[in-house]
Motif scaffolding. Structure first.
Motif, PDB file in Angstrom:
ATOM      1  N   SER A   1      -0.998  -1.678   2.620  1.00  9.37           N
ATOM      2  CA  SER A   1      -1.468  -2.108   3.933  1.00  9.37           C
ATOM      3  C   SER A   1      -2.460  -1.096   4.510  1.00  9.37           C
ATOM      4  O   SER A   1      -3.441  -1.471   5.121  1.00  9.37           O
ATOM      5  CB  SER A   1      -0.298  -2.318   4.889  1.00  9.37           C
ATOM      6  N   ILE A   2      -2.241   0.173   4.280  1.00 12.67           N
ATOM      7  CA  ILE A   2      -3.163   1.188   4.792  1.00 12.67           C
ATOM      8  C   ILE A   2      -4.489   1.111   4.059  1.00 12.67           C
ATOM      9  O   ILE A   2      -5.556   1.138   4.671  1.00 12.67           O
ATOM     10  CB  ILE A   2      -2.549   2.598   4.671  1.00 12.67           C
ATOM     11  N   SER A   3      -4.447   0.978   2.733  1.00 13.46           N
ATOM     12  CA  SER A   3      -5.709   0.884   1.992  1.00 13.46           C
ATOM     13  C   SER A   3      -6.424  -0.411   2.308  1.00 13.46           C
ATOM     14  O   SER A   3      -7.643  -0.462   2.364  1.00 13.46           O
ATOM     15  CB  SER A   3      -5.464   1.021   0.491  1.00 13.46           C
ATOM     16  N   GLY A   4      -5.661  -1.486   2.567  1.00 15.13           N
ATOM     17  CA  GLY A   4      -6.275  -2.757   2.946  1.00 15.13           C
ATOM     18  C   GLY A   4      -6.967  -2.643   4.286  1.00 15.13           C
ATOM     19  O   GLY A   4      -8.045  -3.182   4.485  1.00 15.13           O
ATOM     20  N   LEU A   5      -6.355  -1.950   5.186  1.00 13.22           N
ATOM     21  CA  LEU A   5      -6.996  -1.750   6.488  1.00 13.22           C
ATOM     22  C   LEU A   5      -8.275  -0.953   6.336  1.00 13.22           C
ATOM     23  O   LEU A   5      -9.268  -1.219   6.997  1.00 13.22           O
ATOM     24  CB  LEU A   5      -6.063  -1.011   7.443  1.00 13.22           C
ATOM     25  N   ALA A   6      -8.236   0.022   5.463  1.00 12.39           N
ATOM     26  CA  ALA A   6      -9.421   0.863   5.281  1.00 12.39           C
ATOM     27  C   ALA A   6     -10.578   0.053   4.719  1.00 12.39           C
ATOM     28  O   ALA A   6     -11.711   0.245   5.124  1.00 12.39           O
ATOM     29  CB  ALA A   6      -9.096   2.034   4.366  1.00 12.39           C
TER      30      ALA A   6
ATOM     31  N   TRP B   1      24.130   1.253  -9.838  1.00 10.89           N
ATOM     32  CA  TRP B   1      23.176   0.221  -9.456  1.00 10.89           C
ATOM     33  C   TRP B   1      22.827   0.259  -7.974  1.00 10.89           C
ATOM     34  O   TRP B   1      21.702  -0.011  -7.597  1.00 10.89           O
ATOM     35  CB  TRP B   1      23.660  -1.170  -9.865  1.00 10.89           C
ATOM     36  N   ARG B   2      23.775   0.641  -7.112  1.00  8.03           N
ATOM     37  CA  ARG B   2      23.457   0.665  -5.681  1.00  8.03           C
ATOM     38  C   ARG B   2      22.412   1.758  -5.385  1.00  8.03           C
ATOM     39  O   ARG B   2      21.449   1.528  -4.675  1.00  8.03           O
ATOM     40  CB  ARG B   2      24.713   0.907  -4.872  1.00  8.03           C
ATOM     41  N   ASN B   3      22.619   2.935  -5.963  1.00 13.38           N
ATOM     42  CA  ASN B   3      21.646   4.010  -5.736  1.00 13.38           C
ATOM     43  C   ASN B   3      20.288   3.645  -6.311  1.00 13.38           C
ATOM     44  O   ASN B   3      19.255   3.892  -5.699  1.00 13.38           O
ATOM     45  CB  ASN B   3      22.128   5.310  -6.348  1.00 13.38           C
ATOM     46  N   ASP B   4      20.297   3.066  -7.514  1.00 13.44           N
ATOM     47  CA  ASP B   4      19.035   2.645  -8.128  1.00 13.44           C
ATOM     48  C   ASP B   4      18.348   1.587  -7.271  1.00 13.44           C
ATOM     49  O   ASP B   4      17.133   1.614  -7.087  1.00 13.44           O
ATOM     50  CB  ASP B   4      19.276   2.079  -9.526  1.00 13.44           C
ATOM     51  N   PHE B   5      19.144   0.662  -6.773  1.00  9.31           N
ATOM     52  CA  PHE B   5      18.560  -0.414  -5.984  1.00  9.31           C
ATOM     53  C   PHE B   5      17.894   0.126  -4.717  1.00  9.31           C
ATOM     54  O   PHE B   5      16.787  -0.233  -4.375  1.00  9.31           O
ATOM     55  CB  PHE B   5      19.624  -1.456  -5.610  1.00  9.31           C
ATOM     56  N   TRP B   6      18.596   1.033  -4.017  1.00  9.67           N
ATOM     57  CA  TRP B   6      18.015   1.549  -2.787  1.00  9.67           C
ATOM     58  C   TRP B   6      16.801   2.431  -3.072  1.00  9.67           C
ATOM     59  O   TRP B   6      15.843   2.453  -2.307  1.00  9.67           O
ATOM     60  CB  TRP B   6      19.047   2.302  -1.956  1.00  9.67           C
ATOM     61  N   ALA B   7      16.816   3.132  -4.175  1.00 14.47           N
ATOM     62  CA  ALA B   7      15.638   3.913  -4.561  1.00 14.47           C
ATOM     63  C   ALA B   7      14.465   2.985  -4.845  1.00 14.47           C
ATOM     64  O   ALA B   7      13.328   3.249  -4.447  1.00 14.47           O
ATOM     65  CB  ALA B   7      15.953   4.768  -5.781  1.00 14.47           C
ATOM     66  N   LEU B   8      14.770   1.851  -5.523  1.00 22.52           N
ATOM     67  CA  LEU B   8      13.731   0.875  -5.834  1.00 22.52           C
ATOM     68  C   LEU B   8      13.215   0.222  -4.551  1.00 22.52           C
ATOM     69  O   LEU B   8      12.005   0.053  -4.375  1.00 22.52           O
ATOM     70  CB  LEU B   8      14.288  -0.190  -6.787  1.00 22.52           C
ATOM     71  N   ALA B   9      14.120  -0.130  -3.647  1.00 23.98           N
ATOM     72  CA  ALA B   9      13.701  -0.749  -2.389  1.00 23.98           C
ATOM     73  C   ALA B   9      12.826   0.219  -1.583  1.00 23.98           C
ATOM     74  O   ALA B   9      11.824  -0.175  -0.983  1.00 23.98           O
ATOM     75  CB  ALA B   9      14.924  -1.168  -1.584  1.00 23.98           C
ATOM     76  N   HIS B  10      13.197   1.490  -1.583  1.00 26.18           N
ATOM     77  CA  HIS B  10      12.409   2.491  -0.872  1.00 26.18           C
ATOM     78  C   HIS B  10      11.026   2.633  -1.505  1.00 26.18           C
ATOM     79  O   HIS B  10      10.016   2.721  -0.803  1.00 26.18           O
ATOM     80  CB  HIS B  10      13.153   3.833  -0.888  1.00 26.18           C
TER      81      HIS B  10
ATOM     82  N   GLN C   1       8.926  -0.277  -0.448  1.00 27.24           N
ATOM     83  CA  GLN C   1       8.458  -0.150   0.933  1.00 27.24           C
ATOM     84  C   GLN C   1       7.283   0.809   1.026  1.00 27.24           C
ATOM     85  O   GLN C   1       6.312   0.540   1.718  1.00 27.24           O
ATOM     86  CB  GLN C   1       9.615   0.327   1.826  1.00 27.24           C
ATOM     87  N   GLU C   2       7.357   1.923   0.292  1.00 22.22           N
ATOM     88  CA  GLU C   2       6.239   2.871   0.294  1.00 22.22           C
ATOM     89  C   GLU C   2       4.987   2.239  -0.293  1.00 22.22           C
ATOM     90  O   GLU C   2       3.886   2.426   0.213  1.00 22.22           O
ATOM     91  CB  GLU C   2       6.614   4.122  -0.492  1.00 22.22           C
ATOM     92  N   ALA C   3       5.161   1.481  -1.371  1.00 22.40           N
ATOM     93  CA  ALA C   3       4.010   0.826  -2.000  1.00 22.40           C
ATOM     94  C   ALA C   3       3.395  -0.190  -1.046  1.00 22.40           C
ATOM     95  O   ALA C   3       2.169  -0.316  -0.946  1.00 22.40           O
ATOM     96  CB  ALA C   3       4.437   0.150  -3.300  1.00 22.40           C
ATOM     97  N   LYS C   4       4.241  -0.914  -0.341  1.00 19.13           N
ATOM     98  CA  LYS C   4       3.754  -1.900   0.615  1.00 19.13           C
ATOM     99  C   LYS C   4       2.959  -1.216   1.727  1.00 19.13           C
ATOM    100  O   LYS C   4       1.899  -1.691   2.133  1.00 19.13           O
ATOM    101  CB  LYS C   4       4.941  -2.656   1.206  1.00 19.13           C
TER     102      LYS C   4
END
Length: 189
Positions: free
Chosen positions: A50-55, A31-40, A43-46
């Motif tokens: 934000s980049i597409s929103g700026l565009a 679960w820890r590895n899965d969680f950090w993969a999910l959090a990462h 973050q990439e999706a966010k």
């Protein structure tokens, strides 16, 4: 770190699973590895959002800024070029480039060459406190604008045997005029 409640909310929102999926995931050994993969991944999706929103949001603002920069940049560059050209054309700059290595414009400050303070109207070779060459001491003239311009252009032509041996003369007529104008302005003070 994240609380259990926050982890659960993140997992349910992103993974699209209910409470049973959460409990299964929490009890798994990875679960820890899965969680950090999910959090990462979150973050990439966010960052992508934000980049597409700026565009999209900033397209009109960005275009207006770009248009202003396109119009104003040439004006700023031209002003900078013209101001530099004017700064290089000053009489003091011409004097500094051609004469200041050996001469000063302060009264009584003789260095390698004599002080040029109030040289217009002075008799050649007559400044006290400076060791002139015998040729300059025996020169029988008073410095005026025309004589000074000829001397700046070719010192050996006006006073053969002078002590200005490293200096061969100034070739540019414009620079000669600037130097003479500067020395004339010093003499007028």
């Amino acid at each position: 770190m994240f609380s259990e409640k926050r982890k659960k909310n993140i997992f349910e929102r992103r993974a699209g699973q209910g409470k049973s999926g959460w409990n299964r995931w929490r009890k798994s050994s990875f679960w820890r590895n899965d969680f950090w993969a999910l959090a990462h991944a979150m973050q990439e999706a966010k960052m992508r959002r934000s980049i597409s929103g700026l565009a999209t949001r900033g397209a009109t603002t960005g275009l207006s800024v770009l248009a202003c920069m396109t119009l104003l940049l040439p004006l700023c560059l031209c002003q900078n070029v013209f101001s530099r050209a004017r700064a290089d054309d000053t009489p003091e700059r011409a004097f500094n480039n051609a004469c200041r290595t050996c001469h000063t414009i302060r009264e009584g400050d003789n260095r390698l060459g004599p002080s040029l303070f109030k040289i217009i109207g002075r008799r050649a070779g007559s400044l006290p406190g400076y060791d002139y060459s015998s040729a300059m001491k025996n020169a029988d003239f008073v410095w005026d604008e025309a004589k000074l311009a000829r001397f700046i252009r070719n010192p050996d032509e006006v006073v053969p045997g002078n002590k200005m041996k490293p200096y061969g003369g100034l070739a540019s007529a414009d620079d000669i005029k600037r130097v003479v104008a500067f020395l004339l302005s010093i003499s007028a003070r």
